[in-house]
Every structure is written in C-alpha cells, then in structure tokens.
Design a protein around this motif. Structure first.
Motif, short mmCIF file in Angstrom:
data_model
loop_
_atom_site.label_atom_id
_atom_site.label_comp_id
_atom_site.label_asym_id
_atom_site.label_seq_id
_atom_site.Cartn_x
_atom_site.Cartn_y
_atom_site.Cartn_z
N CYS A 241 -1.78 -8.10 -2.87
CA CYS A 241 -1.03 -8.83 -1.84
C CYS A 241 0.30 -8.13 -1.56
CB CYS A 241 -0.78 -10.23 -2.38
SG CYS A 241 0.18 -11.25 -1.28
N LEU A 242 0.68 -8.06 -0.30
CA LEU A 242 2.01 -7.54 0.07
C LEU A 242 2.88 -8.71 0.48
CD1 LEU A 242 1.33 -4.47 2.43
CD2 LEU A 242 1.92 -4.43 0.02
N VAL A 243 4.10 -8.76 -0.05
CA VAL A 243 5.04 -9.81 0.35
C VAL A 243 6.19 -9.14 1.11
CG1 VAL A 243 6.63 -11.60 -0.47
CG2 VAL A 243 4.47 -11.20 -1.68
N PHE A 244 6.39 -9.56 2.34
CA PHE A 244 7.46 -8.97 3.16
C PHE A 244 8.69 -9.88 3.18
CE2 PHE A 244 3.81 -6.78 4.97
CZ PHE A 244 4.30 -5.50 5.09
N TYR B 10 -4.48 -9.73 1.38
CA TYR B 10 -3.47 -10.73 1.71
C TYR B 10 -2.11 -10.11 2.04
CZ TYR B 10 -6.92 -13.81 -0.37
OH TYR B 10 -8.07 -14.47 -0.65
N VAL B 11 -1.49 -10.69 3.04
CA VAL B 11 -0.11 -10.34 3.39
C VAL B 11 0.67 -11.64 3.47
CG1 VAL B 11 1.35 -9.50 5.27
CG2 VAL B 11 -0.70 -8.23 4.65
N ILE B 12 1.88 -11.62 2.93
CA ILE B 12 2.71 -12.84 3.01
C ILE B 12 4.04 -12.49 3.68
CG2 ILE B 12 3.95 -14.60 1.68
CD1 ILE B 12 1.82 -14.34 -0.50
N ASN B 13 4.38 -13.23 4.72
CA ASN B 13 5.71 -13.11 5.31
C ASN B 13 6.59 -14.13 4.61
OD1 ASN B 13 5.26 -11.16 7.42
ND2 ASN B 13 4.08 -12.74 8.48
N TYR B 14 7.42 -13.65 3.71
CA TYR B 14 8.29 -14.58 2.97
C TYR B 14 9.30 -15.20 3.93
CZ TYR B 14 11.12 -16.35 -0.87
OH TYR B 14 11.80 -17.16 -1.74
N GLU B 15 9.70 -14.42 4.91
CA GLU B 15 10.52 -14.96 6.01
C GLU B 15 9.78 -14.71 7.32
OE1 GLU B 15 12.84 -12.68 4.21
OE2 GLU B 15 13.83 -14.25 3.04
N MET B 16 10.05 -15.57 8.26
CA MET B 16 9.37 -15.44 9.54
C MET B 16 9.76 -14.13 10.24
SD MET B 16 9.79 -17.85 12.84
CE MET B 16 10.16 -16.92 14.29
N PRO B 17 8.79 -13.35 10.70
CA PRO B 17 9.15 -12.14 11.44
C PRO B 17 9.80 -12.53 12.77
CG PRO B 17 6.76 -12.42 11.37
CD PRO B 17 7.34 -13.53 10.56
#
Ligand SMILES: Nc1ncnc2c1ncn2[C@@H]1O[C@H](COP(=O)(O)OP(=O)(O)OP(=O)(O)O)[C@@H](O)[C@H]1O
Length: 526
Positions: free
Chosen positions: A343-346, A414-421
C-alpha cells in the motif's frame, strides 16, 4: 522534485470545456480499439514479436494498437502524436515499439531517438522497456540520468575519436562522422543538458524521434530550457544548407543521414524527414502556450474516454470521513483491514510524511511493516526502500508526491490519500499507481466533513469515477486510543528535540527498522 499539489492547478479547468486548439477537439478515440494479439499486429517484426512474448506480453493494449496504426500502420507517422490515456494503460510500449521497429532498418549507428522524462526512476523504468526490445533488432540503448558519473556516461555514449586512430583524416570528415555509440537515449533533462553543453562528440543532428513522456510535467518546468535547446540542435544550420561544391555536388560526409540530405533537396529550409515527436501523459495539458513549445507538426490526439481525464477501468475509489484528531487511528485501522497488502500512503508534504511515520513508530506490534519514502532521503536509501517494498519486505510506504508519477510496482493494490488531493490530476497520478495494466486496485481518500463536496466535484472531472463511502469499525479505533495519547506525547518530545540542530541530521524515524536513514529539512515539500 516539486510538489504536484501546488502546481497541478495550471491545467485545472473549472468545467469540462472545449479545447482551444482545434486539433484537440477531434481526437482518435483509443477506446474504440480492442486489444490485439501480438501475432496479429500487422507488420510487426517477428524478432520483436518474440521479444515481447519473452516479456510475457500476449496482446497489445488499445493505446498500443492505436499508436501503432498511426506510426507503422496507415498513419505512417505523418503527424506528431499526442497520447492522453490513463495511468498504467501501457503508454511506454505504445511509443517504444514503433520507434524500435522504425529504426530496425537503420544502416549506420547514430543517435536517432531521444526519450525525455522528468525523473531518474522513471527514465530507468522506461529504459528497461527499450532494453527488452531494442537489442533484438541490433539497436543500442543508453541512459543519461545521472545515475553514474558523467565520465561513465560519456564512455557509454561516445566513440573514441577516429582522428586519434587515423591522424591523416580530414578535420571536417571527422567532425561530421557520427560519434555516438547509441541509437536510442533515455534521459532526464538535467543530464541531457550536461551532455549537450559539455560532452565532445555528443550530437543531436541525426535525431529523428523525440518522445516527451509525462508531457504536462515536462512542460511545466523549464529544466534549463532543455526543449528549445533540443529543437534548436535538430534544426539544419546555415552551414548544412550550403554544403555543396560549385557544380552542386554534395559535400556531405558519406555517413550523413537522409535527414541532412533532405535538407540538400531544399525542403524550404526544414529538415526532411522531420523530427517526429510523440508526447504522452495521463493528464495531457490542453494549454496552447505550453504545447506550442513542442513545435508539433500537424498533431494528432489519441485520447481515452470522452472526458479529458480518465480513471483506470478497474480502479475503485473510496472516501472515508473522519476528523483530523483521530485520522492516524483511522489510518492504522484501515491498514489493518488491508491485511499487510502492499500500500502507498500519500501525505501532502515531506514533513507530514515524516511526522506520520514517526508517530506510527510509537505504536508497538502493528501488523504491517512501514517505511517513510522522502525526497530528502539519500538516493541510495530511497532505492533500497523501494526495492524492499517491491520485494514485499515492507508493506506500506508513506510519502508525498515523489511517489505519484509513472512508477510501476507489481502487485500494488492499494493507495491511500491521507489528505485530500487538491487537484484531479494529483488524484489521477496517485491513484494510478494501482489498477495498472488491466489489474484491479483501490484508492482510499480520508476527508473531513467539509471537504466531501469539493472532493466529489473534483472526482467528477474524470471519466469513469464514482466514489463509495467506506466506514471503519468504531471499536477498533477506540481500542487504539490509549496508545495514541502516549504516542502523541512522544511525538511532541521527539519533534521538539529535532527542531534544533537535530533537524538536519540523518535519522531513522520510521519505527519499522526501515532500510534507510532520513535527512530532514524543515518546510520543504516534494
Ligand atoms: N500489452 C501489454 N500486456 C501486458 N502488460 C503490459 C502491456 N503493455 C504494458 N504492460 C505493462 O503495464 C504496466 C504499465 O505500463 P506503463 O508503465 O507503460 O503505463 P503508463 O500508461 O505509462 O502509465 P503512467 O501514466 O502511470 O506512466 C507495465 O508494467 C507494463 O509492463
């Protein structure tokens, strides 16, 4: 590397609107093509077909079929080609294959194809694709990305001067003889400019194909004016136009390419064959002032979907609504639910990534291994971290938009946007690290209540996007609260300590025995 979040807005249209440039209004619809088995692609060199089969490629994706038809097929590359198709749709092979096939009949080795990408990681990824197909038809590929010393790069690129071997040779003859050892060069703009400015014998005069990958990003930043420089160096000089004797006989070197000879035939001062260009992105700019820098020749747009942006077909988007104060807990619970899958968390900045990974490091016994991935880390550290992630030794990478563009990681679901892009383009490139090459994948975005409306509006700008509301079990979040309070205290202490001289020291704060160390610099974003 620069934050996408702060710059993507340049091409952000408030509503879907008709492009200013007439040629952009009538694209070829990539989606009208279906996949084509390798054996059925017309005129494909059998050696290339074999190489592709060795790579595990059985059929071509629609973008590859449509690009082939415009280059090797009936289109015969009479127009420059602009490809706008989703992340992971196979754009690299869409340009690499026709170029390799077209160069497969070349007689003399000289630099004829140049591919330029914004980052070293991307360039090396693209070089791998060329490496898999070009040698089978006798072509040589090199990279100029600053991975090795400039001296090593030069020795890969340039032959030893013939004059050293045959001192009696005419100066002009030697000067005109192609000195490059390679047919295809994959480069980043900085290193390319170093070679243009400083490497003796490095020449673009025989260049026939120019590819600008991640075009919108490449045009947004000047990168030492690499583009005007390349275009200028591929134009005929006055000297080229007058290289004939009084009887009109050409004085060109016997190895001079057809392109230069074409100049002789008086193509109104233009090169013939022209420098053919392919530009591509998942979020191609429509801005005429930016595109004009490319000096495109009767451009043809190959576009996926009806809208300007398109989400990969098998990508599922989810939104999770939570307040800022429990967001780290929600992230942990979500990662627990993903059961150690890659998973990548941005996050929105390198500082935020650092803070988040430091905080997670204070939670013991998390059922996943995580690591920070930051532009402030040493190149070697980043490379090791990425390799460990690819190998499955790390489950979760926490980083900012340094990870967003072009990078392909097998099996990433999985990719997670920790904050909204902030922009739809940012969403597309981040989410596009999963659901690649026809695989499925999911992108989760954490939102505060007051962000939901904006996020929905932002997603509507992309074709094929719908977003499902996802909730997390309350009791799992509550069970983490006591550890969270202590972790926050520890984080405060740690950051207080590192605000002083510590801040610039290398430290491994990710708490997961991450393979590398982190160099901190406050306030900088990637
Ligand atoms: N015809 C094919 N069959 C199977 N796999 C393919 C095919 N073409 C490309 N791929 C694989 O698909 C993946 C994505 O391809 P590629 O990196 O070219 O996508 P892209 O469109 O350039 O994405 P991005 O916009 O994110 O850079 C790669 O791993 C590549 O090996």
């Amino acid at each position: 590397m620069v934050t996408m979040g702060t710059k993507e807005q340049e091409d952000e249209a408030p509503e879907e609107r008709v492009p200013h440039l007439p040629w952009m209004r009538h694209p070829v619809d990539i989606d009208s093509f279906s996949a084509c088995p390798v054996a059925s692609l017309p005129r494909l060199d059998p050696r290339l077909a074999e190489a592709l089969q060795r790579m595990g490629i059985e059929s071509f994706f629609p973008v590859q079929v449509s690009a082939w038809l415009e280059t090797i097929g009936p289109g015969a590359f009479q127009r420059d080609i602009c490809i706008n198709s989703p992340t992971g749709s196979g754009k690299t092979l869409a340009y690499a294959l026709p170029i390799v096939q077209m160069l497969s009949t070349r007689k003399v080795r000289c630099l004829r194809a140049l591919v330029v990408l914004p980052t070293r990681d991307l360039a090396l990824q693209v070089k791998e694709v060329f490496d898999a197909i070009a040698p089978v038809v006798g072509l040589t590929v090199a990279s100029a990305v600053g991975q090795s010393s400039i001296a090593d790069e030069i020795s890969d690129l340039i032959k030893k001067s013939k004059q050293e071997l045959y001192p009696s040779l005419d100066d002009e003859y030697v000067e005109m003889e192609p000195q490059t050892k390679v047919d295809i060069l994959v480069a980043t703009p900085g290193r390319l400019m170093d070679h243009i400015n400083m490497t003796k014998g490095f020449s673009l005069e025989h260049l026939q194909y120019l590819v600008v990958d991640e075009t919108d990003r490449m045009l947004r930043e000047a990168y030492q004016s690499w583009l005007p420089t390349v275009i200028q160096f591929t134009r005929p000089t006055k000297q080229d136009l007058f290289r004939h004797d009084t009887t009109g006989r050409t004085l060109l070197h016997p190895l001079t390419t057809i392109r230069r000879s074409g100049v002789e035939r008086g193509f109104k001062g233009k090169c013939y064959p022209r420098l053919a260009k392919i530009v591509c992105s998942a979020t191609l700019t429509q801005d005429p002032s930016k595109l004009s820098q490319l000096e495109l020749h009767h451009p043809l747009l190959l576009n996926s979907g009806k809208k300007r942006y398109r989400i990969p077909e098998k990508l599922e988007s989810y939104k999770l609504i939570c307040t800022s104060n429990i967001k780290p807990l929600c992230l942990i619970v979500l990662l627990q639910e993903l059961r150690g899958e890659k998973c990548l968390v941005f996050t929105k900045s390198v500082d935020d990534s650092h803070r988040l990974s430091t905080l997670l490091g204070f939670f013991e016994d998390l059922p996943f291994k995580f690591s920070e991935f930051s532009s402030l880390q040493r190149e070697s550290t980043r490379r090791k971290t990425l390799a460990a992630f690819k190998e499955g030794e790390i489950d979760v990478l926490i980083g900012s938009d340094i990870m967003a563009r072009g990078i392909h990681i097998n099996g990433l679901r999985y990719v997670i946007n920790y904050e909204m892009p902030q922009y739809v383009k940012t969403y597309i490139h981040r989410a596009g690290r999963t659901a690649r090459a026809g695989e499925s994948g999911s992108c989760f975005t954490f939102l505060r209540k007051n962000e939901v409306k904006r996020f929905d509006k932002l997603l509507k700008k992309a074709d094929g996007s719908s977003c499902i509301l996802r909730s997390l079990p309350e009791e799992s979040i509550e069970s983490l609260r006591p550890v969270f309070e202590t972790a926050l205290e520890k984080l405060k202490d740690k950051l207080k300590g590192s605000a002083e001289p510590e801040a610039s020291k290398k430290s491994n704060n990710s708490g997961d025995k991450a393979p590398g160390a982190l160099k901190r610099k406050r306030g900088k974003q990637t």
